[in-house]
Design a protein around this motif. Structure first.
Motif, mmCIF file in Angstrom:
data_model
loop_
_atom_site.group_PDB
_atom_site.id
_atom_site.type_symbol
_atom_site.label_atom_id
_atom_site.label_comp_id
_atom_site.label_asym_id
_atom_site.label_seq_id
_atom_site.Cartn_x
_atom_site.Cartn_y
_atom_site.Cartn_z
ATOM 1 N N GLU A 109 0.828 -1.210 0.000
ATOM 2 C CA GLU A 109 0.000 0.000 0.000
ATOM 3 C C GLU A 109 0.863 1.260 0.000
ATOM 4 N N ASP A 166 -8.825 4.050 -2.916
ATOM 5 C CA ASP A 166 -9.225 3.675 -1.554
ATOM 6 C C ASP A 166 -10.427 2.729 -1.558
ATOM 7 N N ARG A 202 -8.781 -0.485 -1.685
ATOM 8 C CA ARG A 202 -8.251 -0.845 -0.351
ATOM 9 C C ARG A 202 -9.358 -1.442 0.530
#
Length: 936
Positions: A752, A788, A791
């Protein structure tokens, strides 16, 4: 509390309410039982004065009926009975295949309400009638988990129970068959004592007497040693000999008067790996052998057709097999001894088991039909009273005139001695009455389902708008005028009042108000954000249509993979293999070749776990021990690496904590090995091992808090502590799962960072010196980027992998009781259940802690990512809501309910895990230090 936090808390409350109420909405509401019926009894004299019911808990049909390797029966006496004296078949049970629901179906004739699971299937969540309650006297012997529930709530003092202690139900005992010999011995002494007790002797010689022997040994041995073990098979022999002795003794006691009926059956079966609860045939197929007064003798046949191949396997092709549903046993018992059918029974009397006149059979069937019709009439009246007359749609096949017509015609057939026609008509009436019961029980399903779907869609839309409004730069904040707000509020308030009034005049249950009114404030909140919707629409129109469609397709594919993983664990393997190629697809491997290579290897390694058999089916203790040793080896490498690095923050206290954790891993490895050796040798659970296990469990939550809060040091400390507990709960390959998962999580954190740098969102921080304790500065949080969403999806996918990676926990039978043997072996459903849940939660915690690290190192608010996770899980929940079913096989029904409950619980669990992860990563307990005194 700020706006965002309010949304988050409201989200959890909404999901808690939905979880509590939406499942019953699929099945109408509350318990399916109705009250107020009149008891129905066959008017003709019964064939038997007394009935003996043997329930061999956990006995599979194939285990009893199949022959040994030498072609001899496993239970010679019972085999001789079905070949020479009685009738036999398979009793088909329903999900959940647990002891309490099985016994309720056998003795009360209805299938247990799901609400009983909250009381561990032990206490009576609703009062119900049973054959025992309708008998003149019932004496019962067996388990304290089963017998008291049939004595509780009975009318009068005529049901007597004799139980051994709960501590006797020990999976680690030398021989669980002693539970059955205890029952047989106490029944013998009971009858012997009656000869010198005139009151008891007189009571035993009354009519309508029931003797119930609950035999738990087979179930206990099955859990401890598996159904194909020598212990399980030997226990069947013990039961066979015990039944033979008891039957002979009772016949002699009553002077062979031919007035005793005997039934042997089971409450549920058991999987090959020693568990039950789901709908696998090994769990739902149980034996049924009936003999004695009023029971048909064996019927010889030349051929008979069944979809399975059991008759040939069991060499019973020439003996007519009479299959029944488990609830049919209750009316059979009632008919044999002439007591009223249990009021809530939905069983159909299996006439082929009866050896009586055609008149008796017709009258018994008529009684059965009227008893079920009574329930239908009460249910119809209840629904009619709570529905406006112009909205009420009756069940047309059983209108009032049709009911009268059925009853008159049946009575006329009986008077004209047309018994076959009467029986046929009664069966039709029973089927229609059962359909009608189901119709009224699910009467409001469509209405409630639409209300809940509207609530789901509205809530998901609102959360998306909150994300866009507070965490992105896509919209401009425009405050609506007070006048517009007032008009909007008034409009929704009026809609809410109309709905409430509509429900009030129909005297609907209070839960209906939740179902129907919840969408009103949710959609009010959505419409209130109309400027945000307009801004969003304008932004989307400015984008390339291909990009929008591509993004939606990727999101849809991702969510469908998650949904399919609940049905097919191998879907997780496909997902993980796609993840393995992520660095290549996004070109991340160019800037971090080594990290990308390790990521790919670990993804492939983790992808192997969903392809393996469900945990518990093949125990492999040496592999658990090897995993413990591997964990110690990794710990040693980590310690050596830490000692080589010149870390000025390192202290002796920290090293002590590290050594304690390594010692804990060593002890856990030893305890697992020695405990299973001890149980294998039938020496029980060693007390020292039990003490070490519980101390390890308690310390595993404290030791991580004593370690430094530097990112990788704290995460590794959490892994070691939880691993020591997980080893104690492991029986096979699953012990490796947290190690591989944690390895992937460590690499994920690094990946990440590379992704952040790749998209130019942030500078790459030094993870080695990153400290959880100083990572909560809100001023450093950034806005959400499209990456995101990926994620958040990764997090949900890893959570689902943590759930299903080593077994399908949506199926109750995938739990292996042997997992808790290091902690206890005496049956205790809540403690054992708690430990099994802990085993499931540990990988969950590891993923949550890694996600916490990802959040703080990518400078993103945990609340913003949680809201994206909320959207993903809500879409999945809506998907599963429409997949919940109450038709088809019981395996399908049980699975659909389990999946829905799991997904609805997902966000609530993730909220709890997020809090626990923050506690485990940021908090630190300081050990008291000795003060150094310096001499002057």
């Amino acid at each position: 509390m700020n706006f965002q936090a309010e949304v988050e808390v409201a989200g959890v409350r909404v999901r808690e309410m939905m979880l509590d109420f939406t499942l019953p909405a699929h099945y109408c509401h509350g318990s399916p039982l109705v009250h107020g019926m009149t008891p129905q009894q066959t008017p003709l004299p019964p064939p038997a004065k007394r009935l003996v019911l043997f329930v061999a808990d956990g006995l599979r049909a194939d285990s009893l009926y199949e022959l040994n390797s030498n072609n001899r029966p496993r239970a010679p006496y019972l085999r001789a009975i079905l070949e020479n004296n009685g009738s036999w078949g398979i009793s088909h049970t329903r999900v959940p295949t647990e002891s309490r629901p099985g016994h309720v179906a056998l003795i009360a004739g209805f299938y247990e309400d799901v609400s009983a699971v909250a009381k561990g299937w032990k206490e009576n969540p609703v009062e119900f009638d049973s054959v025992f309650n309708q008998s003149k006297y019932t004496w019962s012997w067996g388990s304290p988990d089963i017998l008291p529930m049939f004595a509780k709530g009975t009318t009068g003092d005529h049901v007597y129970t004799f139980c051994y202690t709960a501590e006797s139900e020990d999976f680690g005992a030398q021989d669980a068959a002693k539970l059955d010999t205890w029952v047989f011995d106490h029944v013998k002494s009971f009858f012997n004592s009656s000869r010198s007790n005139q009151t008891l002797f007189s009571a035993l010689n009354e009519d309508k007497v029931v003797l119930f022997l609950h035999l738990l040994g087979i179930d206990t041995n099955g859990h401890a040693h598996r159904p194909y073990s020598r212990e399980y098979k030997e226990n069947i022999k013990v039961v066979d000999e015990g039944v033979k002795e008891i039957a002979s003794m009772i016949e002699n006691f009553y002077g062979n008067d031919g007035k005793t009926a005997f039934i042997l059956t089971s409450d549920h079966g058991m999987t090959d790996w020693g568990s039950h609860g789901a709908g696998h045939p090994s769990e739902t197929l149980t034996p049924l052998i009936v003999w004695g007064a009023g029971v048909n003798y064996p019927q010889k046949v030349t051929s008979q057709f069944f979809e399975d191949n059991f008759l040939k396997e069991w060499k019973l092709e020439n003996f007519k097999r009479l299959d029944v549903n488990q609830a049919d046993v209750a009316p059979l018992m009632a008919s044999l001894i002439g007591v009223p059918f249990p009021l809530n029974s939905v069983g159909t009397l299996p006439l082929e088991y009866l050896n009586n006149s055609a008149h008796f059979k017709a009258e018994s069937m008529f009684t059965n039909a009227v008893q079920i019709l009574e329930q239908f009439k009460v249910k119809m009246c209840q629904k009619k009273e709570t529905t406006l007359s112009f909205l009420f749609t009756p069940f047309k096949p059983l209108s009032d005139s049709e009911q009268i017509n059925f009853l008159k015609k049946t009575r006329l057939y009986i008077q004209q001695h047309k018994y076959d026609e009467a029986v046929s008509l009664c069966k039709t009436l029973i089927n229609l009455a059962l359909e009608g019961l189901s119709y009224y029980h699910t009467y409001d399903r469509l209405f409630l389902g639409l209300s809940i779907a509207m609530g789901f869609v509205g809530w998901t839309t609102y959360v998306i708008l909150v994300i866009i409004k507070t965490h992105t730069n896509l919209t401009k904040t425009v405050q609506a005028s007070n006048k517009e707000s007032t008009v909007l509020f008034s409009a929704f308030a009026i809609v809410g009042m109309i709905i409430a009034f509509f429900l009030l005049i129909q005297t609907c249950p209070w839960t209906y108000y939740i179902y129907c009114l919840l969408p009103v404030p949710v959609w009010y909140a959505v419409v209130k954000e109309l400027p945000v919707i307009q801004d969003l629409a304008a932004n989307l129109l400015s984008l390339h249509i291909g990009q929008c469609i591509g993004f939606l397709l990727v999101c849809t594919l991702g969510i469908e993979i998650l949904v399919f993983s609940f049905f097919y664990r191998s879907t997780l393997t496909i997902g993980l293999l796609i993840f393995a190629g992520w660095p290549v697809i996004t070109q991340l491997w160019v800037q971090a070749k080594t990290t990308a290579l390790i990521w790919t290897l670990l993804c492939v390694l983790l992808a192997a776990f969903p392809l393996m058999p469900v945990v518990g089916r093949e125990p492999n203790i040496p592999l658990v021990v090897a995993t413990g040793l591997l964990t110690l080896l990794i710990s040693c490498f980590s310690l050596a690496s830490r000692c080589r690095s010149e870390n000025k923050h390192r202290s002796n206290e920290e090293l002590k904590v590290y050594f304690y954790q390594m010692l804990s891993i060593t002890l856990s490895t030893y305890v697992v090995s020695s405990t299973h050796d001890s149980l294998k040798n039938k020496q029980g659970l060693p007390v020292l091992n039990q003490i070490i296990s519980w101390m390890t469990l308690v310390s595993s939550l404290v030791l991580p808090l004593l370690s430094p809060t530097f990112l990788f040091q704290r995460l590794f400390s959490i892994l070691l502590s939880l691993m020591s507990t997980y080893l104690l709960l492991s029986t096979g390959y699953e012990a490796l799962f947290p190690l591989v998962l944690s390895g992937l999580m460590f690499v994920w954190i690094n990946m990440e960072q590379e992704a952040l740098q790749h998209y130019g969102l942030s500078l790459k921080p030094k993870l080695a010196v990153f400290n959880f304790a100083y990572a909560t500065d809100i001023t450093h949080f950034r806005q959400i980027h499209l990456d995101d969403v990926r994620r958040s999806f990764f997090f949900v996918f890893f959570i689902v992998t943590a759930f299903f990676g080593t077994g399908n926990i949506a199926s109750v039978n995938s739990f292996d009781p042997a997992s808790v043997y290091c902690f206890l072996t005496v049956f205790s459903p809540f403690v054992m259940g708690g430990l099994l849940v802990l085993k499931v939660v540990i990988p969950f915690v590891l993923v949550s802690c890694a996600f916490e690290a990802v959040q703080v190192t990518t400078q993103l608010s945990s609340k913003s990512l949680f809201l994206i996770v909320l959207v993903i899980s809500d879409i999945m929940a809506l998907h599963f809501f429409f997949l919940v079913k109450d038709y088809g096989s019981w395996l399908d029904i049980g699975t659909s309910i389990s999946h829905y409950v799991l997904v609805m619980s997902l966000t609530i669990f993730m909220m709890l895990m997020n809090g626990l992860a923050q506690l485990l990563t940021t908090k630190r307990l300081e050990l008291p230090r000795r003060t150094k005194h310096h001499s002057t």
